[in-house]
Design a protein around this motif. Structure first.
Motif, PDB file in Angstrom:
ATOM      1  N   ALA A 100       0.818  -1.210   0.000  1.00  0.00           N
ATOM      2  CA  ALA A 100       0.000   0.000   0.000  1.00  0.00           C
ATOM      3  C   ALA A 100       0.854   1.263   0.000  1.00  0.00           C
ATOM      4  O   ALA A 100       0.320   2.371   0.053  1.00  0.00           O
ATOM      5  N   GLY A 101       2.175   1.088  -0.089  1.00  0.00           N
ATOM      6  CA  GLY A 101       3.071   2.227   0.000  1.00  0.00           C
ATOM      7  C   GLY A 101       3.599   2.690  -1.334  1.00  0.00           C
ATOM      8  O   GLY A 101       3.032   2.413  -2.398  1.00  0.00           O
ATOM      9  N   VAL A 102       4.744   3.382  -1.296  1.00  0.00           N
ATOM     10  CA  VAL A 102       5.318   3.995  -2.493  1.00  0.00           C
ATOM     11  C   VAL A 102       6.067   3.001  -3.376  1.00  0.00           C
ATOM     12  O   VAL A 102       6.368   3.305  -4.528  1.00  0.00           O
ATOM     13  N   LEU A 103       6.371   1.820  -2.838  1.00  0.00           N
ATOM     14  CA  LEU A 103       7.093   0.824  -3.630  1.00  0.00           C
ATOM     15  C   LEU A 103       6.491  -0.559  -3.407  1.00  0.00           C
ATOM     16  O   LEU A 103       7.069  -1.403  -2.711  1.00  0.00           O
ATOM     17  N   PRO A 104       5.311  -0.803  -3.976  1.00  0.00           N
ATOM     18  CA  PRO A 104       4.742  -2.154  -3.868  1.00  0.00           C
ATOM     19  C   PRO A 104       5.642  -3.169  -4.554  1.00  0.00           C
ATOM     20  O   PRO A 104       6.499  -2.825  -5.370  1.00  0.00           O
ATOM     21  N   ARG A 105       5.456  -4.413  -4.216  1.00  0.00           N
ATOM     22  CA  ARG A 105       6.355  -5.450  -4.722  1.00  0.00           C
ATOM     23  C   ARG A 105       6.330  -5.550  -6.243  1.00  0.00           C
ATOM     24  O   ARG A 105       7.332  -5.882  -6.870  1.00  0.00           O
ATOM     25  N   GLU A 106       5.200  -5.237  -6.833  1.00  0.00           N
ATOM     26  CA  GLU A 106       5.116  -5.249  -8.292  1.00  0.00           C
ATOM     27  C   GLU A 106       6.138  -4.290  -8.887  1.00  0.00           C
ATOM     28  O   GLU A 106       6.827  -4.617  -9.856  1.00  0.00           O
ATOM     29  N   ALA A 107       6.257  -3.110  -8.288  1.00  0.00           N
ATOM     30  CA  ALA A 107       7.235  -2.124  -8.762  1.00  0.00           C
ATOM     31  C   ALA A 107       8.656  -2.538  -8.398  1.00  0.00           C
ATOM     32  O   ALA A 107       9.597  -2.365  -9.182  1.00  0.00           O
ATOM     33  N   LEU A 108       8.828  -3.095  -7.203  1.00  0.00           N
ATOM     34  CA  LEU A 108      10.150  -3.535  -6.751  1.00  0.00           C
ATOM     35  C   LEU A 108      10.723  -4.581  -7.693  1.00  0.00           C
ATOM     36  O   LEU A 108      11.876  -4.483  -8.133  1.00  0.00           O
ATOM     37  N   PHE A 109       9.932  -5.600  -8.022  1.00  0.00           N
ATOM     38  CA  PHE A 109      10.404  -6.669  -8.906  1.00  0.00           C
ATOM     39  C   PHE A 109      10.601  -6.173 -10.336  1.00  0.00           C
ATOM     40  O   PHE A 109      11.442  -6.703 -11.076  1.00  0.00           O
ATOM     41  N   SER A 110       9.864  -5.138 -10.720  1.00  0.00           N
ATOM     42  CA  SER A 110       9.989  -4.603 -12.069  1.00  0.00           C
ATOM     43  C   SER A 110      11.266  -3.795 -12.246  1.00  0.00           C
ATOM     44  O   SER A 110      11.917  -3.859 -13.295  1.00  0.00           O
ATOM     45  N   ASP A 111      11.652  -3.056 -11.206  1.00  0.00           N
ATOM     46  CA  ASP A 111      12.778  -2.118 -11.333  1.00  0.00           C
ATOM     47  C   ASP A 111      14.117  -2.692 -10.904  1.00  0.00           C
ATOM     48  O   ASP A 111      15.171  -2.177 -11.288  1.00  0.00           O
ATOM     49  N   TYR A 112      14.112  -3.721 -10.062  1.00  0.00           N
ATOM     50  CA  TYR A 112      15.355  -4.258  -9.521  1.00  0.00           C
ATOM     51  C   TYR A 112      15.470  -5.728  -9.908  1.00  0.00           C
ATOM     52  O   TYR A 112      14.551  -6.519  -9.683  1.00  0.00           O
ATOM     53  N   SER A 113      16.606  -6.084 -10.470  1.00  0.00           N
ATOM     54  CA  SER A 113      16.782  -7.409 -11.076  1.00  0.00           C
ATOM     55  C   SER A 113      16.851  -8.531 -10.048  1.00  0.00           C
ATOM     56  O   SER A 113      16.196  -9.555 -10.189  1.00  0.00           O
ATOM     57  N   SER A 114      17.680  -8.376  -9.024  1.00  0.00           N
ATOM     58  CA  SER A 114      17.881  -9.464  -8.052  1.00  0.00           C
ATOM     59  C   SER A 114      17.295  -9.063  -6.703  1.00  0.00           C
ATOM     60  O   SER A 114      17.837  -8.198  -6.015  1.00  0.00           O
ATOM     61  N   ILE A 115      16.199  -9.680  -6.348  1.00  0.00           N
ATOM     62  CA  ILE A 115      15.539  -9.398  -5.074  1.00  0.00           C
ATOM     63  C   ILE A 115      15.528 -10.672  -4.247  1.00  0.00           C
ATOM     64  O   ILE A 115      14.829 -11.642  -4.574  1.00  0.00           O
ATOM     65  N   TYR A 116      16.347 -10.717  -3.209  1.00  0.00           N
ATOM     66  CA  TYR A 116      16.376 -11.858  -2.305  1.00  0.00           C
ATOM     67  C   TYR A 116      16.134 -11.338  -0.890  1.00  0.00           C
ATOM     68  O   TYR A 116      17.009 -11.262  -0.057  1.00  0.00           O
ATOM     69  N   SER A 117      14.898 -10.938  -0.657  1.00  0.00           N
ATOM     70  CA  SER A 117      14.544 -10.301   0.598  1.00  0.00           C
ATOM     71  C   SER A 117      13.359 -11.005   1.231  1.00  0.00           C
ATOM     72  O   SER A 117      12.328 -11.225   0.580  1.00  0.00           O
ATOM     73  N   LEU A 118      13.494 -11.356   2.502  1.00  0.00           N
ATOM     74  CA  LEU A 118      12.364 -11.913   3.238  1.00  0.00           C
ATOM     75  C   LEU A 118      11.225 -10.912   3.302  1.00  0.00           C
ATOM     76  O   LEU A 118      10.043 -11.283   3.291  1.00  0.00           O
ATOM     77  N   HIS A 119      11.579  -9.633   3.355  1.00  0.00           N
ATOM     78  CA  HIS A 119      10.553  -8.594   3.451  1.00  0.00           C
ATOM     79  C   HIS A 119       9.765  -8.444   2.156  1.00  0.00           C
ATOM     80  O   HIS A 119       8.714  -7.786   2.147  1.00  0.00           O
ATOM     81  N   ALA A 120      10.258  -9.030   1.070  1.00  0.00           N
ATOM     82  CA  ALA A 120       9.544  -8.954  -0.208  1.00  0.00           C
ATOM     83  C   ALA A 120       8.685 -10.183  -0.466  1.00  0.00           C
ATOM     84  O   ALA A 120       8.065 -10.288  -1.523  1.00  0.00           O
ATOM     85  N   LEU A 121       8.618 -11.112   0.497  1.00  0.00           N
ATOM     86  CA  LEU A 121       7.788 -12.294   0.312  1.00  0.00           C
ATOM     87  C   LEU A 121       6.309 -11.963   0.420  1.00  0.00           C
ATOM     88  O   LEU A 121       5.463 -12.669  -0.129  1.00  0.00           O
ATOM     89  N   SER A 122       6.011 -10.905   1.137  1.00  0.00           N
ATOM     90  CA  SER A 122       4.613 -10.507   1.308  1.00  0.00           C
ATOM     91  C   SER A 122       4.536  -8.987   1.421  1.00  0.00           C
ATOM     92  O   SER A 122       5.452  -8.349   1.944  1.00  0.00           O
ATOM     93  N   GLY A 123       3.420  -8.436   0.935  1.00  0.00           N
ATOM     94  CA  GLY A 123       3.200  -6.999   1.043  1.00  0.00           C
ATOM     95  C   GLY A 123       2.267  -6.636   2.168  1.00  0.00           C
ATOM     96  O   GLY A 123       1.904  -5.461   2.331  1.00  0.00           O
TER      97      GLY A 123
END
Length: 548
Positions: free
Chosen positions: A89-112
């Motif tokens: 619900a914030g400024v960088l939802p996971r959809e945007a995070l995965f779109s803009d950054y190639s390698s995402i290995y974050s526990l915090h990105a498993l759920s929004g």
């Protein structure tokens, strides 16, 4: 008489033979060879180097406690804009995070979901508290480092130099005996009487060099700036009042004093190698100068926890004489006794989950020998080979930041994986001198206009204190990064967030917003503001999520 002459004559050869023998004995005494002199010189260099790279174990304990407290404070401060920066619900939802950054290995990105993020924050807080207490210190440090990297990867737009330094100090601490003093672990183990007060290893060298590399790299950046070399840089920094707080707002008008601070800081960072070269009281005094300057930054500039993180790292430079004085003072004031009783209560309260030898059952002598050999080799690899490898890559990364060399591609991959790339461009080469803020007029469905960012009337005037327009330093960092060319996508994410936030909280929906970047381009010696505005994005709230 003849007898006397004969006796005298007889004694002469004897005396001559004695002198000859003495000279021969002296000539035949072993003279230092070139190898002996080289060995002696190498021993002297080794002792001198070890003395400069050694860290007092009490200093390690103070560092451990400081890092643990900083992790807790950092987590608490991040909760102020928890939903905006870490949920979908914030400024960088996971959809945007995965779109803009190639390698995402974050526990915090498993759920929004907010509750998942809250749970991860709670777990990180528990392990940070364990680090403070020195309870299963190694495990607490490893988990804290992994969760910190995960948190940083979740939203790179709000990171600053303090975040980079904090995770690097935490990384190097994985190879250090942080729990050797002032900890539950130390209280439960047998007294450490056979070890010296100080410790010198690859890890101590690496963590001390980490602080020094930060200063040296930043100094090289600043020497390439006319503002810094001309004494005007700090004057311009304090003109950008979105960065100044507390005492900084008062000092902004004292240009002569700020010019003096510019030269003083440049002198210190250019002399920063003395942090390693000096020993004893001179090193303590020189380290204290840096501590004082960073504490000054804390009450003048809105740069988050960076000054305090550096101070925590500088604790490692203080020599044993300082910690002897601290221990004596703590004993006289009764603080040491309170700490001991506190650790005793913790030791009795916290469960002892350390593995006993019987855990593995009965073992024969050969199995024990094999386990011991494997364990020893593993410790050597972990404590020596890995720190050496990463230290070389970190040095290359800093050299690359100032255009001296390049990190090989495999090395870049390693640094990216453990989030260890560095540049240290803090206010360099040329610091900003323009106060920056946003005005975000939004058109409602009924035709009226509102400031969608501050949820108030649109105000185009320059704020009296620009720093007050930002809720946190993280928000200021995010908006500053969003304004840069190359981050156009983030402008649409930001506008979309404002639309969704407003429409979820108000009956009259927001149909569109326009984000304007405002700047006061007046210099430190100008009397009147010079306001400039430019359009960052015009956003249709009913349009597609990503708009460029």
């Amino acid at each position: 008489m003849c007898l006397s002459v004969q006796q005298a004559y007889a004694s002469l050869p004897e005396s001559r033979d004695t002198d000859t023998i003495t000279r021969m004995s002296q000539d035949q005494s072993p003279q230092p060879t070139l190898r002996d002199r080289l060995t002696t010189s190498c021993d002297w260099v080794g002792r001198a180097t070890r003395r400069r790279l050694a860290i007092d174990r009490r200093g390690l304990a103070a560092f451990r406690i400081s890092i643990g407290v900083l992790l807790l404070v950092d987590l608490l401060r991040r909760t102020r804009m928890f939903e905006a920066f870490y949920t979908d619900a914030g400024v960088l939802p996971r959809e945007a995070l995965f779109s803009d950054y190639s390698s995402i290995y974050s526990l915090h990105a498993l759920s929004g979901e907010a509750w998942i993020q809250g749970l991860l924050f709670l777990v990180a807080g528990v392990f940070a508290l364990a680090l403070v207490c020195g309870y299963h210190t190694r495990i607490a440090a490893v988990v804290s480092w992994l969760l910190l990297i995960s948190l940083h990867i979740r939203n790179p737009m709000i990171l600053n130099a303090g975040d980079v330094l904090l995770r690097m100090l935490l990384f190097w601490s994985l190879f250090l005996p942080l729990g050797a003093r002032w900890s539950v672990d130390a209280y439960r183990s047998e007294p450490d009487t056979h070890h010296s007060t100080t410790l010198a290893s690859v890890a101590t060298m690496a963590i001390l060099l980490q602080i020094l590399l930060m200063y040296v790299t930043n100094a090289i950046h600043k020497t390439r700036s006319d503002m810094w070399m001309g004494g005007e840089a700090v004057v311009h920094i304090f003109q950008a009042d979105h960065l100044t707080i507390l005492l900084g707002n008062t000092l902004a008008g004292h240009t002569m004093l700020l010019e003096g601070f510019t030269y003083a800081w440049m002198g210190l960072i250019l002399l920063s190698p003395l942090l390693l070269l000096l020993t004893g009281i001179p090193r303590a005094a020189f380290t204290t100068l840096f501590v004082g300057m960073h504490l000054g930054m804390l009450v003048t500039l809105r740069i988050d926890l960076f000054p305090v993180v550096v101070v925590a790292g500088l604790l490692l430079f203080y020599p044993p004489v300082v910690w002897d004085w601290v221990a004596t003072l703590a004993t006289r004031l009764g603080i040491a006794e309170h700490l001991r009783s506190g650790l005793e209560r913790l030791q009795m309260t916290l469960p002892d989950t350390s593995m006993k030898p019987s855990f593995f059952g009965q073992q024969n002598e050969r199995e024990t020998s094999v386990r011991s050999a494997v364990s020893t080799r593993g410790r050597v690899f972990f404590a020596t080979v890995i720190p050496w490898l990463i230290l070389v890559l970190v040095v290359l990364s800093n050299a690359e930041a100032v255009d001296y060399t390049e990190v090989p591609d495999p090395g870049d991959e390693v640094l990216d994986t453990i989030q260890s790339s560095q540049s240290w461009r803090m206010f360099a080469p040329n610091p900003t001198s323009t106060a920056q803020w946003l005005v975000v007029p939004g058109e409602l469905a009924d035709g009226s206009t509102v400031d969608a960012l501050h949820e108030a009337e649109v105000d185009w005037d320059r704020p009296p204190n620009v720093d007050e327009t930002y809720e946190t330093s993280r928000e200021r960092k995010y908006i500053s990064n969003m304004r840069y060319a190359g981050n156009e996508n983030h402008r649409s994410y930001f506008a979309n967030h404002l639309c969704e936030r407003w429409n979820s909280e108000h009956e009259t929906e927001l149909e569109s917003v326009t984000v304007y970047g405002m700047s006061d381009r007046s210099g430190p010696y100008d009397d009147e503001p010079d306001i400039a505005e430019f359009t960052l994005i015009e956003y249709d709230c009913s349009g597609e999520f990503i708009q460029n």
